[in-house]
Design a protein around this motif. Sequence first.
Motif, PDB file in Angstrom:
ATOM      1  N   PHE A 178      13.539  51.738  50.407  1.00  0.00           N
ATOM      2  CA  PHE A 178      13.001  52.032  51.734  1.00  0.00           C
ATOM      3  C   PHE A 178      13.199  50.459  52.532  1.00  0.00           C
ATOM      4  N   PHE A 179      13.821  50.507  53.289  1.00  0.00           N
ATOM      5  CA  PHE A 179      14.103  49.332  54.006  1.00  0.00           C
ATOM      6  C   PHE A 179      13.438  49.430  55.621  1.00  0.00           C
ATOM      7  N   TYR A 180      12.355  48.388  55.920  1.00  0.00           N
ATOM      8  CA  TYR A 180      11.731  48.937  57.095  1.00  0.00           C
ATOM      9  C   TYR A 180      11.368  47.587  57.921  1.00  0.00           C
ATOM     10  N   GLU A 181      11.339  47.617  59.186  1.00  0.00           N
ATOM     11  CA  GLU A 181      11.033  46.363  59.959  1.00  0.00           C
ATOM     12  C   GLU A 181       9.640  46.219  59.955  1.00  0.00           C
ATOM     13  N   ASN A 182       9.245  44.899  60.068  1.00  0.00           N
ATOM     14  CA  ASN A 182       7.755  44.246  59.927  1.00  0.00           C
ATOM     15  C   ASN A 182       7.438  44.678  61.379  1.00  0.00           C
ATOM     16  N   THR A 183       7.259  45.721  62.019  1.00  0.00           N
ATOM     17  CA  THR A 183       6.774  46.058  63.336  1.00  0.00           C
ATOM     18  C   THR A 183       5.529  47.153  63.018  1.00  0.00           C
ATOM     19  N   GLY A 184       4.896  47.528  64.414  1.00  0.00           N
ATOM     20  CA  GLY A 184       4.026  48.774  64.134  1.00  0.00           C
ATOM     21  C   GLY A 184       4.831  50.052  64.021  1.00  0.00           C
ATOM     22  N   TRP A 185       6.130  50.140  64.222  1.00  0.00           N
ATOM     23  CA  TRP A 185       7.032  51.122  63.918  1.00  0.00           C
ATOM     24  C   TRP A 185       7.055  51.042  62.667  1.00  0.00           C
ATOM     25  N   VAL A 231      20.213  55.345  46.623  1.00  0.00           N
ATOM     26  CA  VAL A 231      20.175  55.908  48.313  1.00  0.00           C
ATOM     27  C   VAL A 231      19.119  55.098  49.039  1.00  0.00           C
ATOM     28  N   ALA A 232      19.291  54.651  49.989  1.00  0.00           N
ATOM     29  CA  ALA A 232      18.401  53.957  50.862  1.00  0.00           C
ATOM     30  C   ALA A 232      18.133  54.493  52.144  1.00  0.00           C
ATOM     31  N   ILE A 233      16.646  54.484  52.311  1.00  0.00           N
ATOM     32  CA  ILE A 233      16.141  54.765  53.879  1.00  0.00           C
ATOM     33  C   ILE A 233      16.030  53.684  54.849  1.00  0.00           C
ATOM     34  N   ILE A 234      16.744  53.775  55.904  1.00  0.00           N
ATOM     35  CA  ILE A 234      16.548  52.442  56.535  1.00  0.00           C
ATOM     36  C   ILE A 234      15.663  52.666  57.927  1.00  0.00           C
ATOM     37  N   TRP A 235      14.669  51.961  58.135  1.00  0.00           N
ATOM     38  CA  TRP A 235      13.800  52.259  59.506  1.00  0.00           C
ATOM     39  C   TRP A 235      13.859  51.071  60.127  1.00  0.00           C
ATOM     40  N   SER A 236      14.989  50.826  60.991  1.00  0.00           N
ATOM     41  CA  SER A 236      15.134  49.535  61.650  1.00  0.00           C
ATOM     42  C   SER A 236      15.882  49.757  63.034  1.00  0.00           C
ATOM     43  N   LEU A 237      16.108  48.539  63.714  1.00  0.00           N
ATOM     44  CA  LEU A 237      16.984  48.770  64.845  1.00  0.00           C
ATOM     45  C   LEU A 237      18.782  48.383  64.177  1.00  0.00           C
ATOM     46  N   ASP A 238      19.462  48.689  65.216  1.00  0.00           N
ATOM     47  CA  ASP A 238      21.073  48.369  64.846  1.00  0.00           C
ATOM     48  C   ASP A 238      21.370  47.007  64.411  1.00  0.00           C
ATOM     49  N   ARG A 239      20.499  45.940  64.920  1.00  0.00           N
ATOM     50  CA  ARG A 239      21.039  44.439  64.732  1.00  0.00           C
ATOM     51  C   ARG A 239      20.764  44.286  63.209  1.00  0.00           C
ATOM     52  N   GLU A 240      19.387  44.801  62.812  1.00  0.00           N
ATOM     53  CA  GLU A 240      18.863  44.453  61.626  1.00  0.00           C
ATOM     54  C   GLU A 240      19.539  45.296  60.437  1.00  0.00           C
ATOM     55  N   ALA A 241      19.800  46.521  60.818  1.00  0.00           N
ATOM     56  CA  ALA A 241      20.729  47.440  59.707  1.00  0.00           C
ATOM     57  C   ALA A 241      22.030  46.900  59.696  1.00  0.00           C
ATOM     58  N   ALA A 260      16.453  56.339  60.285  1.00  0.00           N
ATOM     59  CA  ALA A 260      15.677  56.587  61.579  1.00  0.00           C
ATOM     60  C   ALA A 260      16.619  56.288  62.804  1.00  0.00           C
ATOM     61  N   TRP A 261      16.293  56.702  64.054  1.00  0.00           N
ATOM     62  CA  TRP A 261      17.328  56.793  65.052  1.00  0.00           C
ATOM     63  C   TRP A 261      17.406  55.340  65.802  1.00  0.00           C
ATOM     64  N   GLY A 262      16.573  54.438  65.133  1.00  0.00           N
ATOM     65  CA  GLY A 262      16.660  53.037  65.629  1.00  0.00           C
ATOM     66  C   GLY A 262      18.212  52.497  65.246  1.00  0.00           C
ATOM     67  N   ILE A 263      19.078  52.939  64.536  1.00  0.00           N
ATOM     68  CA  ILE A 263      20.052  52.751  64.230  1.00  0.00           C
ATOM     69  C   ILE A 263      21.278  53.448  64.903  1.00  0.00           C
ATOM     70  N   SER A 264      20.832  54.210  65.984  1.00  0.00           N
ATOM     71  CA  SER A 264      21.938  54.941  66.677  1.00  0.00           C
ATOM     72  C   SER A 264      22.346  54.588  67.840  1.00  0.00           C
ATOM     73  N   GLY A 265      22.351  53.345  68.180  1.00  0.00           N
ATOM     74  CA  GLY A 265      22.610  52.827  69.352  1.00  0.00           C
ATOM     75  C   GLY A 265      24.254  52.132  69.260  1.00  0.00           C
ATOM     76  N   ASN A 266      24.348  50.963  68.396  1.00  0.00           N
ATOM     77  CA  ASN A 266      25.576  50.300  68.527  1.00  0.00           C
ATOM     78  C   ASN A 266      25.864  49.822  66.902  1.00  0.00           C
ATOM     79  N   LEU A 267      25.433  50.454  66.193  1.00  0.00           N
ATOM     80  CA  LEU A 267      25.636  50.031  64.610  1.00  0.00           C
ATOM     81  C   LEU A 267      26.924  50.046  64.427  1.00  0.00           C
TER      82      LEU A 267
END
Length: 400
Positions: A178-185, A231-241, A260-267
């Motif tokens: 699991f890869f996740y950003e260090n934020t409230g989300w 397998v990796a689950i990613i919980w981030s925004l596009d730029r960090e993904a 999660a859908w933080g990587i649905s913008g411009n990845l």
Amino acid sequence: MPPQSILRSQLLAAAVALGLSTGLSIPAALADQEPCIGNSAAVTGPAAFSGQAIKMGAEIAIEEINAAGGVLGKKLRLVQYDDAGAPPRGVDNTRRIALADKCIAVLGGFHSTVALAQVDPVHEIGIPYMGVWAANTKAIENGRDPNFMFRVSAKDKWVARFLVDEALKVSKTGKVAFFYENTGWGNGALPDVKAALAARGKELVAAETFNWNDQDMSPQVIRARDAGADVAIIWSLDREANQILRSMDKASWKPAIVGAWGISGNLGELAGPLANGVRVMQTYSFLTPQSEAGKKLLAAVEAKTGIKDPKDIKAPSGIANSYDAVYVLADAIKIAGSFDWKKVQQALYQVSRDGLVAPYKPAFDKADPERQDAILPQYYLLTVWHDGKLIPLKGSPYDK
């Protein structure tokens, strides 16, 4: 003075400054003006696509509602503010929408950190909040009674289960990182993912975190690779993904990826071919068979943007969620027979309609804290990045 008391004093002072004679039970649209719905979302910055999508969906719904006569004999309007993903700006925008603009409700934006910051001012003021993107579980399941935080969007608790199920489908070993950003989300998602795995008799073999704008994820990637994850689950925004994918490539590690859908913008644009096959949870796509309402919305989006190929429409979930949310709010106003915040909040539990994204029957259930969320997980959709476009997994080259 306790922080909540300070906030209450500030809000009361603001109400007095605005010429309102009562306390915080201020009816929205108190004056003889067009009733409004306010939105605080990122319309600038790296997630600007999200605010623009939310704005578009809300505007189209409002235009349709107004063309049909409006609500309670009045036409609605949208008031848009930019929070740029910054929690303090989201708090200020919430106060402005409620106390200066006297809107009926606040639509939420993309960032869960902002949504979490809005919980206190929303309840201090007593204005309904309708989330349309940010999915943090505790932003909505916040323990307040009455609870003024509602959502027509995904919920991380349910998204975690959805993604864990998909991760275990594509895994050959059952070893998940699991890869996740260090934020409230991101931090809020960690216990949700652990719980979802535990329910399947599994546990994470690696849990790796990172900060916004980190440029190299090699240490995290190497630890997850050496732990045996396939397998990796990613919980981030596009730029960090994008940085995660590039670090995986450097480490010669190519696990299956679900996100999660933080990587649905411009990845797809950022990572190029490295993004191919990355699965992403969504609530809506214009590339699936469309209902009549979906065809109508698609035509309106194309008219506003000039886009002719639905594959080129960014953030369809944001558009569709905000579109449905405005209709749910309009129904609540009609049921309440009033623009008053408390009456609208109570009426939201009585809304029942067939929505674009899902049926809302009912939209919310006062007796169930989990059901301040309107879109149930059976209506989530799995999509995949392919050649720079986010397409439904079903029927794609990765549908095996």
